[in-house]
Every structure is written in C-alpha cells, then in structure tokens.
Design a protein around this motif. Structure first.
Motif, PDB file in Angstrom:
ATOM      1  N   ILE A 193      -4.308   2.197  -1.240  1.00 31.79           N
ATOM      2  CA  ILE A 193      -3.607   2.504   0.011  1.00 31.79           C
ATOM      3  C   ILE A 193      -4.559   2.311   1.181  1.00 31.79           C
ATOM      4  O   ILE A 193      -5.674   2.842   1.184  1.00 31.79           O
ATOM      5  CB  ILE A 193      -3.078   3.958  -0.012  1.00 31.79           C
ATOM      6  CG1 ILE A 193      -2.128   4.159  -1.197  1.00 31.79           C
ATOM      7  CG2 ILE A 193      -2.376   4.290   1.299  1.00 31.79           C
ATOM      8  CD1 ILE A 193      -1.676   5.599  -1.364  1.00 31.79           C
ATOM      9  N   ASN A 194      -4.139   1.551   2.158  1.00 28.78           N
ATOM     10  CA  ASN A 194      -4.969   1.295   3.342  1.00 28.78           C
ATOM     11  C   ASN A 194      -5.112   2.584   4.153  1.00 28.78           C
ATOM     12  O   ASN A 194      -4.115   3.122   4.650  1.00 28.78           O
ATOM     13  CB  ASN A 194      -4.342   0.200   4.195  1.00 28.78           C
ATOM     14  CG  ASN A 194      -5.278  -0.314   5.266  1.00 28.78           C
ATOM     15  OD1 ASN A 194      -6.272   0.333   5.610  1.00 28.78           O
ATOM     16  ND2 ASN A 194      -4.982  -1.480   5.800  1.00 28.78           N
ATOM     17  N   PRO A 195      -6.333   3.103   4.329  1.00 32.28           N
ATOM     18  CA  PRO A 195      -6.509   4.350   5.091  1.00 32.28           C
ATOM     19  C   PRO A 195      -6.039   4.249   6.535  1.00 32.28           C
ATOM     20  O   PRO A 195      -5.731   5.277   7.162  1.00 32.28           O
ATOM     21  CB  PRO A 195      -8.022   4.591   5.029  1.00 32.28           C
ATOM     22  CG  PRO A 195      -8.490   3.832   3.829  1.00 32.28           C
ATOM     23  CD  PRO A 195      -7.604   2.624   3.769  1.00 32.28           C
ATOM     24  N   PRO A 218       4.449   8.277  -1.309  1.00 29.52           N
ATOM     25  CA  PRO A 218       5.292   7.127  -1.681  1.00 29.52           C
ATOM     26  C   PRO A 218       4.493   5.899  -2.090  1.00 29.52           C
ATOM     27  O   PRO A 218       4.874   5.181  -3.021  1.00 29.52           O
ATOM     28  CB  PRO A 218       6.113   6.876  -0.408  1.00 29.52           C
ATOM     29  CG  PRO A 218       6.116   8.174   0.308  1.00 29.52           C
ATOM     30  CD  PRO A 218       4.780   8.786   0.042  1.00 29.52           C
ATOM     31  N   LEU A 219       3.376   5.622  -1.392  1.00 26.72           N
ATOM     32  CA  LEU A 219       2.591   4.438  -1.716  1.00 26.72           C
ATOM     33  C   LEU A 219       1.808   4.591  -3.017  1.00 26.72           C
ATOM     34  O   LEU A 219       1.389   3.584  -3.599  1.00 26.72           O
ATOM     35  CB  LEU A 219       1.627   4.124  -0.567  1.00 26.72           C
ATOM     36  CG  LEU A 219       2.277   3.664   0.745  1.00 26.72           C
ATOM     37  CD1 LEU A 219       1.228   3.428   1.818  1.00 26.72           C
ATOM     38  CD2 LEU A 219       3.101   2.396   0.522  1.00 26.72           C
ATOM     39  N   ARG A 294      13.125   1.140  -8.082  1.00 31.30           N
ATOM     40  CA  ARG A 294      13.956   1.787  -7.072  1.00 31.30           C
ATOM     41  C   ARG A 294      13.132   2.522  -6.008  1.00 31.30           C
ATOM     42  O   ARG A 294      13.520   2.546  -4.847  1.00 31.30           O
ATOM     43  CB  ARG A 294      14.915   2.760  -7.751  1.00 31.30           C
ATOM     44  CG  ARG A 294      15.914   2.095  -8.670  1.00 31.30           C
ATOM     45  CD  ARG A 294      16.907   3.082  -9.215  1.00 31.30           C
ATOM     46  NE  ARG A 294      17.653   3.736  -8.158  1.00 31.30           N
ATOM     47  CZ  ARG A 294      18.595   4.650  -8.368  1.00 31.30           C
ATOM     48  NH1 ARG A 294      18.874   5.036  -9.586  1.00 31.30           N
ATOM     49  NH2 ARG A 294      19.231   5.205  -7.354  1.00 31.30           N
ATOM     50  N   ASN A 295      12.008   3.119  -6.434  1.00 24.55           N
ATOM     51  CA  ASN A 295      11.290   4.008  -5.531  1.00 24.55           C
ATOM     52  C   ASN A 295       9.915   3.534  -5.125  1.00 24.55           C
ATOM     53  O   ASN A 295       9.269   4.166  -4.279  1.00 24.55           O
ATOM     54  CB  ASN A 295      11.132   5.396  -6.175  1.00 24.55           C
ATOM     55  CG  ASN A 295      12.469   6.027  -6.506  1.00 24.55           C
ATOM     56  OD1 ASN A 295      13.425   5.861  -5.766  1.00 24.55           O
ATOM     57  ND2 ASN A 295      12.536   6.723  -7.620  1.00 24.55           N
ATOM     58  N   ALA A 296       9.448   2.430  -5.700  1.00 29.59           N
ATOM     59  CA  ALA A 296       8.115   1.961  -5.377  1.00 29.59           C
ATOM     60  C   ALA A 296       8.126   0.531  -4.851  1.00 29.59           C
ATOM     61  O   ALA A 296       7.183  -0.227  -5.055  1.00 29.59           O
ATOM     62  CB  ALA A 296       7.194   2.073  -6.582  1.00 29.59           C
TER      63      ALA A 296
END
Length: 300
Positions: A193-195, A218-219, A294-296
């Motif tokens: 995940i990009n900070p 979420p990420l 569905r969620n990612a």
C-alpha cells in the motif's frame, strides 16, 4: 526479451506473456504437483467410492456410496465436520485480530533493524518442530503447569483451570501454530500500500481510525483473504494439535481419518472422510476467490 508486453483494450494495463521457451521452467513444478498431489488426491477420491474392506488400499472398482452415507447419517461424524469447521473459523478470526496489528507495525516500521527484529521473532516460532512447541505449551497450560501453579500459589484459584484437553486448548494450540502464516501474509499486502494515500487522507482531516477503515483495510484485503484461507486450511486439517492439546477428547475430521486408517485399516471409509475434508478446504478457497473478486478490486 524474457517476455512480451501486449495491450488489451484501450485503457487497460499491458499484460505480459511468457515466451514459449520459458514454459519449460514450470515443467519440474508441474511434474512434482502431478506426482505428489494430483495422483494421490485422485486415488483418495477413487477408493472412497469402494466398498469398505479392512486392509485393502488399492482401487477395486466396487462403486458404492455407503461410505458417504455413513458419514452424514451418523451424528458422530457429522458433528466432527461442524466441530472442525467451527474450530477453524474461530482460529482464523483470532489470528486475524492478533496478527493484523503486528503485521501493520512491521510493515510500517521505518527503521529496518526494528522491522527485521520483529520479523525474526515471528519466524522464530517456525524454527522448532510443531510437536516440541506443543509439548512446551502443555508444560505451560497443564493442570500442574506454570499457569495453574502460579495462580494457585497466589491464591487466585482453588483448583486448576481446565486449559487443556478441551476445545479451548485446541484453539490456543492452533493459534500458536498458524499465527505466523497469517502475519507473513499480511505484511506483504500492507507493504504494497502506497503510504502517500494514507498521508493524503490525513492531510485532508481524516483521523487515523478513519484512514485505517477506509484506505488501509480495504487495500490490504488480498492479504487478509490469503491469510485467512491459509490459516483455515491448516486449522481444519491439523491432526497433531487436537491429538496433543485435545487429549483425544476433541474429535475432529483428521482424528477420525487416523482412527479409520491407522487403527482399524478401513482405508475406504478413511478416504471418504478425507474427501469431505478436502472438499471443505476447496469450498473455502472458492469463497476466497469470490470475496477477492467482489471486495478487493478483482485482483485474482
């Protein structure tokens, strides 16, 4: 070039396709998978449809559904399915609750030395054999173990707490065994995940909790789903932990498989139970892929 980039559609990212010569690199892995996974699993399914005959381990071709009917018609085996799935689900949730904060700290630690130290502490649990670790837990959690001895010594309890030979002991043992796998799955996902996304949200007035709930969580879902799938599969298929920490009082599907094959030699019925266990794991994988799509963001 080792591979070729091709663009599919106008705005889609280019997809890399391996050159035909490089496909030979996967041949050893495919052969290993075929020899030591697909063939044994296929044999397992085949003999599960054979008529039960003690000591016979080869496929006889005597097709019958009696083995599966016996599993679902007797409460003993049906309850073992629910117990295995329930314990696996509880262990998965506990590992996620405990492992996510630690994985987040490791992934976000700016000092490489501190991150390396924490990672080594996580990996150190995997350096000892599982049986040795479980015997250590038995020393800690037994009726005459360290916990009960200390509590009784200070007068906190009058009799030993039942920390072992029950479902609680099995869950604690499985969490101890599977927690590193959850943490390692989450570290990679959180590091990706990009900070700057979190920093941008904080600069716009979002609280740390809001950033965690709307951006970081979420990420990181691909890592969450991968970790939960791995932990669940390990938990429901574990034989050593229920045998030692459960004291043969917590009967799960792997315990039944061992009893049928090793004790009474009913390979066909044991294979049927193993097939149910395998199908359960495959259903968990199917739910994992569906949830990831569905969620990612469909990153599968």
């Amino acid at each position: 070039m080792a591979d070729t980039a091709i663009s599919i559609g106008g705005g889609r990212r280019p997809r890399r396709v391996l050159r035909p010569a490089l496909w030979w690199l996967v041949v050893p892995a495919v052969l290993f998978l075929l020899l030591f996974f697909l063939i044994p699993v296929a044999s397992l399914f085949a003999i599960s449809f054979d008529k039960t005959a003690s000591g016979v381990i080869t496929f006889q071709g005597d097709f019958t559904l009696d083995n599966f009917q016996r599993i679902f018609s007797r409460a003993l085996y049906f309850e073992a399915i629910g117990r295995s799935v329930g314990i696996g689900a509880v262990v998965t949730v506990i590992c996620l609750i405990i492992g996510y904060p630690l994985a987040f700290v490791i992934a976000r630690t700016l000092r490489p030395g501190a991150a390396t130290l924490l990672t080594i502490l996580v990996l150190s649990a995997l350096q000892l054999d599982m049986v040795i670790r479980l015997y250590g837990m038995m020393v800690l959690m037994g009726d005459n173990g360290i916990i009960n001895t200390v509590l009784m010594g200070v007068g906190a309890i009058d009799r030993p707490l039942p920390l072992m030979y029950n479902i609680f002991g099995v869950i604690v043992g499985l969490v101890q065994v599977t927690l590193p796998f959850m943490i390692l799955s989450l570290i990679g996902a959180i590091k990706s995940i990009n900070p700057s996304l979190e920093e941008a949200a904080r600069s716009l007035g979002s609280t740390r909790w809001h950033v965690m709930r709307t951006i970081t969580w979420p990420l990181s879902l691909p890592g969450v789903y991968a970790g939960t799938l791995l932990v669940f599969a390990l938990a429901i298929s574990s034989y050593v932990v229920p045998a030692l920490m459960g004291g043969w009082k917590v009967i799960t599907l792997p315990i039944h498989i061992y009893q049928q094959i090793a004790e009474v030699g009913r390979w066909q019925f044991g294979a049927a139970i193993a097939s149910i266990l395998f199908v359960t794991a495959m259903m968990a994988m199917a739910l994992y892929i569906l949830a990831l799509r569905r969620n990612a963001g469909g990153r599968v």
